[in-house]
Motif scaffolding. Structure first.
Motif, PDB file in Angstrom:
ATOM      1  N   UNK A   1      26.117  28.128 -69.109  1.00 56.42           N
ATOM      2  CA  UNK A   1      27.291  27.711 -69.625  1.00 56.42           C
ATOM      3  C   UNK A   1      28.063  28.378 -70.669  1.00 56.42           C
ATOM      4  N   UNK A   2      29.000  28.642 -70.536  1.00 62.02           N
ATOM      5  CA  UNK A   2      30.181  29.160 -71.582  1.00 62.02           C
ATOM      6  C   UNK A   2      30.051  30.656 -71.841  1.00 62.02           C
ATOM      7  N   UNK A   3      29.326  31.300 -70.601  1.00 59.09           N
ATOM      8  CA  UNK A   3      29.507  32.752 -70.585  1.00 59.09           C
ATOM      9  C   UNK A   3      28.280  33.110 -71.277  1.00 59.09           C
ATOM     10  N   UNK A   4      27.036  32.298 -71.491  1.00 58.26           N
ATOM     11  CA  UNK A   4      25.809  32.642 -72.129  1.00 58.26           C
ATOM     12  C   UNK A   4      24.779  33.256 -71.196  1.00 58.26           C
ATOM     13  N   UNK A   5      23.708  33.553 -71.807  1.00 60.36           N
ATOM     14  CA  UNK A   5      22.679  34.225 -70.924  1.00 60.36           C
ATOM     15  C   UNK A   5      21.226  33.296 -71.182  1.00 60.36           C
ATOM     16  N   UNK A   6      20.933  32.974 -69.670  1.00 62.32           N
ATOM     17  CA  UNK A   6      19.673  32.091 -69.509  1.00 62.32           C
ATOM     18  C   UNK A   6      18.350  32.624 -70.360  1.00 62.32           C
ATOM     19  N   UNK A   7      18.180  34.071 -70.369  1.00 64.45           N
ATOM     20  CA  UNK A   7      17.283  34.513 -70.810  1.00 64.45           C
ATOM     21  C   UNK A   7      17.210  34.590 -72.385  1.00 64.45           C
ATOM     22  N   UNK A   8      18.219  34.183 -72.918  1.00 67.24           N
ATOM     23  CA  UNK A   8      18.448  34.098 -74.483  1.00 67.24           C
ATOM     24  C   UNK A   8      18.117  32.895 -75.205  1.00 67.24           C
ATOM     25  N   UNK A   9      16.856  32.954 -75.900  1.00 68.05           N
ATOM     26  CA  UNK A   9      16.330  31.522 -76.476  1.00 68.05           C
ATOM     27  C   UNK A   9      17.292  30.691 -77.226  1.00 68.05           C
ATOM     28  N   UNK A  10      18.189  31.529 -77.915  1.00 63.51           N
ATOM     29  CA  UNK A  10      19.179  31.151 -78.923  1.00 63.51           C
ATOM     30  C   UNK A  10      20.218  30.456 -77.893  1.00 63.51           C
ATOM     31  N   UNK A  11      20.787  30.953 -77.004  1.00 64.15           N
ATOM     32  CA  UNK A  11      21.800  30.503 -76.156  1.00 64.15           C
ATOM     33  C   UNK A  11      21.244  29.397 -75.536  1.00 64.15           C
ATOM     34  N   UNK A  12      19.996  29.244 -75.309  1.00 62.10           N
ATOM     35  CA  UNK A  12      19.209  27.878 -74.633  1.00 62.10           C
ATOM     36  C   UNK A  12      19.677  26.795 -75.639  1.00 62.10           C
ATOM     37  N   UNK A  13      19.092  27.120 -76.660  1.00 65.51           N
ATOM     38  CA  UNK A  13      19.116  26.334 -77.897  1.00 65.51           C
ATOM     39  C   UNK A  13      20.426  25.736 -78.216  1.00 65.51           C
ATOM     40  N   UNK A  14      21.511  26.506 -78.135  1.00 63.94           N
ATOM     41  CA  UNK A  14      22.452  26.296 -78.644  1.00 63.94           C
ATOM     42  C   UNK A  14      23.358  24.930 -77.373  1.00 63.94           C
ATOM     43  N   UNK A  15      23.081  25.343 -75.982  1.00 63.32           N
ATOM     44  CA  UNK A  15      23.643  24.634 -74.992  1.00 63.32           C
ATOM     45  C   UNK A  15      22.763  23.390 -75.054  1.00 63.32           C
ATOM     46  N   UNK A  16      21.528  23.426 -75.334  1.00 66.73           N
ATOM     47  CA  UNK A  16      20.753  22.187 -75.419  1.00 66.73           C
ATOM     48  C   UNK A  16      21.222  21.263 -76.599  1.00 66.73           C
ATOM     49  N   UNK A  17      21.718  21.798 -77.493  1.00 66.16           N
ATOM     50  CA  UNK A  17      22.340  21.003 -78.784  1.00 66.16           C
ATOM     51  C   UNK A  17      23.723  20.383 -78.381  1.00 66.16           C
ATOM     52  N   UNK A  18      24.446  21.085 -77.642  1.00 69.73           N
ATOM     53  CA  UNK A  18      25.761  20.569 -77.429  1.00 69.73           C
ATOM     54  C   UNK A  18      25.803  19.554 -76.379  1.00 69.73           C
TER      55      UNK A  18
END
Ligand SMILES: Nc1nc2c(c(=O)[nH]1)N[C@H]1C(S)=C(S)[C@@H](COP(=O)(O)OP(=O)(O)OC[C@H]3O[C@@H](n4cnc5c(=O)[nH]c(N)nc54)[C@H](O)[C@@H]3O)O[C@H]1N2
Ligand SMILES: Nc1nc2c(c(=O)[nH]1)N[C@H]1C(S)=C(S)[C@@H](COP(=O)(O)OP(=O)(O)OC[C@H]3O[C@@H](n4cnc5c(=O)[nH]c(N)nc54)[C@H](O)[C@@H]3O)O[C@H]1N2
Ligand code: SF4
Ligand SMILES: [Mo]
Length: 748
Positions: free
Chosen positions: A396-413
């Motif tokens: 979501x939001x043009x992010x990358x599934x394989x990037x832990x920081x991206x996953x963390x951010x989406x989980x937070x939102x």
């Protein structure tokens, strides 16, 4: 304007229409339409129905994203007219737009869920039964074959909020890993090309660039038919632009251009390297721009050194003189814009070809200024929404599934457990199809797309879909080629019967609204996803997503700090009032202007702020014409009045008059003579995979050795060859070898 003058301006506006009619070989039809301009639905309101209100929204067909005024009576749409104040279409619409409301009323609208019984018949069931069946059978598949044995195929044609819901529900709620969109058929190539070159999937332009350019290069793009209003924007250009069309066919657009380069199919990459070679040889590049804003130019210069005019002329069929003249045009243009569509994207080397164009823009400094850019034009009304928010290729939001920081951010939102977010991307569409064949995918949920017509190499697709243990199709009609194969059909409300946002080609968010009641028990895709979330038992995860606008608020948060930041759009009301808003629109920015382009500051989205030259040697065509199949088949859009698999456009009596009812084949007179084909005769077109019969349309618009079939007719993809771009996995629909012979001679 008199009716006759209005009529005439319609014809002039849509060369594609005239062409479609010419193909009917039936003068009477043209006469009827000319005598009865009302047939175009020119917005006249029936006498008894006077509107009591008007609201505006964006069109739900193509990615142009025109604004339409919907005339309402007691809250229900009775007619429409194009919105004059909308920055996209400034008062114009193509025939599909005019007929948007007409296609909603059709006998084959899906009005209730249909479930296949033990004897194979589709039986109407109520929603509770449909939802329970969906959940039980999908769960059963997952239990039998593992959590990743169910998948979804979605679309670029539902609201962004619906895409975000589907992608989140399927992956975070239901535990799916694999889900892709029909945008793979269409835009995957541009996505990868932009990401590698710019660091983000970011088409840089605004439509105003069509009016600001003095050299407009259109590659594999038949704008007059596929984006008629964008063609109109070019017609409004007061700089007397040179228009260069690069297309093997002399299309409606090529006929209207100032220059046409009828290159050999799939020789684009060689052509672009040849142009780069000449620009370098003649010192027609912008060294300061290259040094300040790009990486990899030295290697690129070495790479194109071998693409001499002689070599390029032999490969492309464009002579050395024309090559130099084209390079000169690019050099002399103060503002040069490069635009491409499916002639580039649908190729086994589409990504590199798109980057070939990006390289030309970068090396000549034609980016970030008015009238410039390396500009991919999208196709479906919300292909751009799918690219950012469908949770398929990108998180979501043009992010990358394989990037832990991206996953963390989406989980937070979303206030969810990060462990629910897959740490690997989905299989691509073709891999999902192959997964079914190999028994790895056993349950499939198809939403707003019609793969049993549109996917490449149909013989295989039908067979593959029939192997599924559970096929669910969610569509507005029960009669599509895919819907009739479904074990369970979920009836969906359509554009005009629901709300949400669409993102057009120039990155502009626009609103769609509910102005008509969905027929029977059909529900918006949004409501269907909500009900399934509840039934599945993961409703709690989406408790805040009570309505599309609530998801829009989440999307804003998901976009924060991303190149596609839209935190500056307060809500739907503001979006409406501002006439749509292009991303980015961050919340700290001053009120955004109506027309904006990216990269004005020369900064790209890679960490070092620079764009990259990406290149590779050209590849061999996988299935060139041969002794048995001596002709090269091109496919694409046929007329401005037809949309894809025709589920919608075939429902408008007006649109149906504007295109040939049956499949036709464009063939050059020389080939017609060679293969004994007379005009209008039925012919058999055959590839290694299948055959079809079509009416011969003998025309110089295709070159000898090539034939063209419009994709709108069901049998066309029986012929196409399933091969893909290796980087984007987009199907290469526009080249395979076929033979043509008169049908009668063989009893067909
Ligand atoms: N009326 C109408 N409009 C539409 C659509 C529709 O179905 N109907 N669909 C929408 C969608 S989803 C899309 S993606 C767009 C597609 O819009 P376009 O890409 O403009 O449409 P196509 O006809 O598929 O392909 C464009 C051209 O590519 C050319 N071509 C084929 N092979 C090559 C090649 O090797 N090199 C080059 N340079 N050109 C080649 C074809 O001859 C064709 O004229 O249209 C959108 N608009
Ligand atoms: N040979 C060949 N094949 C091609 C192409 C080509 O150029 N040549 N082009 C390819 C391209 S670019 C594309 S984009 C694809 C398009 O291929 P498809 O996506 O398969 O085509 P559509 O007919 O647009 O299918 C959309 C489906 O969604 C349904 N629908 C519409 N609105 C809604 C809604 O709001 N909700 C739900 N649930 N359903 C809805 C419609 O009834 C229809 O069945 O075709 C590809 N196929
Ligand atoms: S050009 Fe596209 S968005 Fe505009 S009216 Fe036609 S189909 Fe709709
Ligand atoms: Mo498309």
């Amino acid at each position: 304007m008199s009716t006759a003058a209005k009529k005439e301006s319609m014809w002039n506006a849509f060369p594609g229409l005239l062409h479609g009619l010419a193909r009917q070989h039936d003068g009477s039809l043209t006469r009827d339409l000319v005598q009865n301009p009302g047939g175009f639905g020119l917005g006249q309101v029936p006498a008894k129905q006077t509107p009591d209100a008007v609201t505006s929204m964006v069109c739900g067909f193509c990615s142009t994203g025109c604004g339409l005024n919907i005339h309402l009576r007691e809250g229900q749409a009775i007619s429409l007219t194009p919105t004059v104040e909308y920055p996209v279409n400034v008062g114009m619409a193509c025939p599909k737009g005019w007929e948007s409301l007409a296609v909603l009323a059709a006998d084959d609208r899906a009005t209730q869920p249909l479930l296949r019984d033990e004897r194979g018949r589709r039986q109407p069931v109520d929603w509770p039964t449909a939802l329970a069946t969906f959940t039980q059978r999908m769960r059963a598949v997952q239990e039998r074959h593992g959590p990743h044995s169910t998948a979804f195929l979605s679309t670029g044609q539902i609201a962004t909020e619906e895409m975000a819901y589907l992608g989140s529900l399927a992956k975070f709620g239901m535990g799916m890993l694999h889900g892709d969109g029909n945008t793979r058929q269409c835009m995957a190539t541009s996505v990868v090309a932009y990401k590698q070159a710019f660091g983000f999937d970011a088409p840089p332009y605004t439509y105003d660039d069509f009016e600001q350019s003095d050299v407009i290069v259109l590659v594999g793009s038949n704008l007059c038919i596929a984006h008629p209003i964008l063609w109109q924007r070019i017609c409004r250009n007061k700089r007397q632009p040179k228009i260069v069309v690069i297309d093997p066919r002399k299309t409606e657009t090529a006929m209207s251009a100032t220059h046409h380069l009828p290159l050999k199919p799939k020789s684009d990459l060689t052509l672009f390297y040849g142009l780069a070679h000449l620009l370098i040889r003649e010192s027609w590049t912008k060294p300061e721009y290259i040094a300040a804003h790009t990486n990899g130019f030295d290697e690129f210069r070495e790479h194109v050194a071998a693409f001499t005019p002689q070599r390029v002329a032999a490969a492309t069929g464009i002579d050395a003189e024309t090559l130099l003249a084209t390079a000169r045009l690019i050099h002399e243009g103060e503002r040069v814009s490069f635009w491409w569509t499916m002639g580039v994207n649908q190729s086994y080397e589409g990504v590199r070809a798109a980057q070939g164009l990006i390289n030309l823009a970068l090396m000549t400094g034609n980016i970030g200024r008015p009238g410039t850019g390396a500009n991919s034009i999208t196709g479906q009304c919300n292909a751009m929404g799918s690219r950012l928010f469908s949770n398929t290729t990108n998180l979501l939001g043009g992010r990358d599934f394989t990037n832990p920081e991206h996953r963390q951010r989406v989980a937070e939102v979303l206030s969810i457990d990060p462990g629910k977010i897959p740490d690997q991307p989905s299989w691509a569409y073709d891999q999902i199809i192959e997964g079914i064949l190999k028994g790895k995918i056993c349950g499939l949920w198809v939403v707003a797309t019609n793969p049993a017509h549109s996917w490449i190499n149909q013989n295989m697709v039908r067979d593959v879909l029939s192997r599924l243990e559970f096929l669910v199709v969610q569509d507005m009609y029960h009669s599509t080629e895919t819907a009739v194969m479904a074990d369970l059909l979920l009836p969906a409300a359509a554009w005009g019967e629901k709300e949400g946002t669409l993102i057009n080609s120039e990155r502009r968010f626009g609103l769609i609204k509910k102005v008509a009641r969905a027929p029977g028990q059909a529900l918006s895709d949004f409501s269907i996803f909500r009900l399934i979330a509840e039934e599945w038992g993961c409703g709690e995860m989406f408790r805040n997503w009570t309505e599309p606008e609530a998801v829009f608020q989440s999307m804003k948060e998901l976009s924060r700090g991303q190149p596609c930041d839209i935190t500056g759009i307060r809500d739907y009301l503001e979006l409406d009032a501002r006439g749509g808003v292009q991303w980015p629109c961050p919340d700290h920015a001053p009120e955004a202007e109506q027309q904006r382009r990216l990269f004005a500051d020369g900064r790209f989205f890679h960490n070092d702020g620079k764009a990259r030259f990406v290149f590779d040697p050209p590849a061999e065509m996988p299935e060139p014409p041969n002794a048995r199949y001596p002709l090269l088949l091109l496919t694409g859009r046929g007329t401005a009045a037809q949309w894809h698999t025709q589920t919608r456009t075939a429902k408008s009596p007006v649109l149906r008059k504007l295109y040939p009812g049956g499949v036709y084949l464009e063939i050059n007179p020389a080939d017609a003579r060679k293969y004994g084909v007379r005009p209008n005769q039925m012919v058999m077109v055959e590839s290694q995979r299948g055959k079809l019969s079509a009416k011969a349309f003998v025309t110089h618009s295709v070159q000898p050795g090539q034939v063209f079939l419009p994709m709108h007719y069901e049998p066309v993809n029986r012929l196409t060859l399933a091969h893909f771009d290796p980087h984007s996995r987009q199907p290469s629909y526009k080249n395979c070898a076929v033979s043509v012979r008169p049908a009668e001679a063989h009893g067909g």
